[in-house]
Design a protein around this motif. Structure first.
Motif: not given
Ligand code: TXA
Ligand code: MG
Length: 337
Positions: A40-47
């Motif tokens: 997966g290519l991940a980032a903060s889901g709140l940002d």
């Protein structure tokens, strides 16, 4: 401009890998992480800004929503506004694991994550690296598959490097993904559970928990319930042709096409059919559904590495719905864009 992409081997340096990824994600950056299904290519889901970087790196259409990954059930309450009983039963049965559940979202999840929808797909992955990074970052993590949009999903760090090197700062290498196809996606916002994308958690397995299940049959026109469905997917550079039916007839058809077109083609088939393809380029897809799922994307990518022009896919029922769906969505079908 190309950026430097660091690759960390989580098998050798687990703590360092988890810390580095959590640090990047906590700081509003993006990183590729292993999960049990695909990378997966991940980032903060709140940002919101971090999530935009994911869309940009993949070249993903902005109306195609991402799956939000959580490490425990407390985090779920920070993401969704309602958890119906049947959804909870599915979580108990299949989490952590390859099942994403669509529920109404809370306002703290930016609409860029959900492609403008007021629902969100949530999944608790079982991969130890992914779980540890989510827990250490302390935020739900939005992550689509870590491939260039439209290409087969990556099931190894090398696949991610091939697509995204120079476009993202960090890849955590967790080895080959055990499952190998993306999670089953289920819409649990309506009266009846609906499977929008088949995966390793099958309709039969789901129905044993929820009773009746609808399977979204797919359409080539109209508005699909899952935005991702309108895009051609999983397509290697080679043209993919799908065949199913009586195994001797299928093999005869494929063999005559192979010679007729005098092409540079690869046959992917059930292991038991390999003798029917003696003397031509053929690779087996194993003897179980799990083996076929695990082999699929690496076979498609390997075919591109070898520069085959065509792939003839000899499907058999044991390979299951997830494999069939991925091949059909990447296959050459007359009339589709
Ligand atoms: O196994 C997986 O699901 C992997 C790993 C990284 O977790 N992720 C993955 O994400 O495959 P992606 O973005 O490649 O596929 C997500 C699919 C897309 O088809 C998208 O349209 C659908 O899920 N989806 C996400 N949120 C949705 C929503 N709120 N409503 C309908 N469909 C949704
Ligand atoms: Mg994807």
């Amino acid at each position: 401009m190309a950026i430097n992409t660091e690759v960390i081997d989580a098998g050798k340096y687990f703590e360092y890998a988890v810390d580095s990824a959590a640090h990047v994600i906590g700081g509003g950056g993006i990183a590729a992480l292993p999960t049990e299904t695909v990378y997966g290519l991940a980032a903060s889901g709140l940002d919101e800004r971090a999530v935009s970087k994911v869309f940009e790196a993949k070249g993903r259409p902005s109306d195609n929503p991402l799956i939000v990954h959580i490490s425990d059930l407390n985090m779920l309450r920070e993401v969704v506004s309602d958890i119906p009983e049947k959804a909870l039963a599915l979580m108990r049965a299949f989490w952590p694991g390859p099942l994403s559940i669509i529920l109404p979202k809370l306002p703290c999840i930016p609409t860029v994550v959900t492609g403008g929808l007021d629902t969100v797909a949530v999944r608790m992955p079982s991969h130890p690296v992914m779980r540890a990074v989510i827990a250490r970052a302390g935020v739900p993590i939005a992550a689509p598959s870590a491939n260039i949009s439209g290409k087969p999903s990556p099931t190894s760090a090398a696949h991610v490097q091939h697509d995204l090197s120079g476009r993202i700062p960090l890849i955590i290498d967790g080895g080959a993904c055990g499952v190998g196809v993306e999670s089953t996606v289920m819409d649990m916002t309506g009266q009846k559970p609906v499977i929008l994308r088949p995966g390793a958690v099958t309709a039969h397995m789901v129905s044993q928990v929820t009773g009746d299940v609808k399977i979204y049959a797919g359409t080539l026109s109209g508005t699909p319930p899952s935005p991702g469905m309108k895009y051609r997917h999983y397509a290697p550079k080679a043209s993919v042709y799908f065949f199913e039916g009586n195994k001797n007839e299928v093999a005869q058809n494929i063999v005559s096409l192979y010679y007729l077109c005098n092409e540079n083609a690869l046959v992917l088939c059930p292991d038991e059919c390999l003798p029917l393809y003696a003397g031509i380029n053929a690779l087996g897809m194993g003897i179980t559904r799990g083996q076929a799922e695990a082999a699929l994307f690496s076979r498609l990518r390997a075919a591109d590495d070898e520069c085959y022009g065509s792939i003839y896919f000899h499907y058999a029922e044991y390979m299951g719905e997830a494999v069939k769906n991925r091949i059909l969505r990447g296959a050459e079908i007359p009339g589709r864009e």
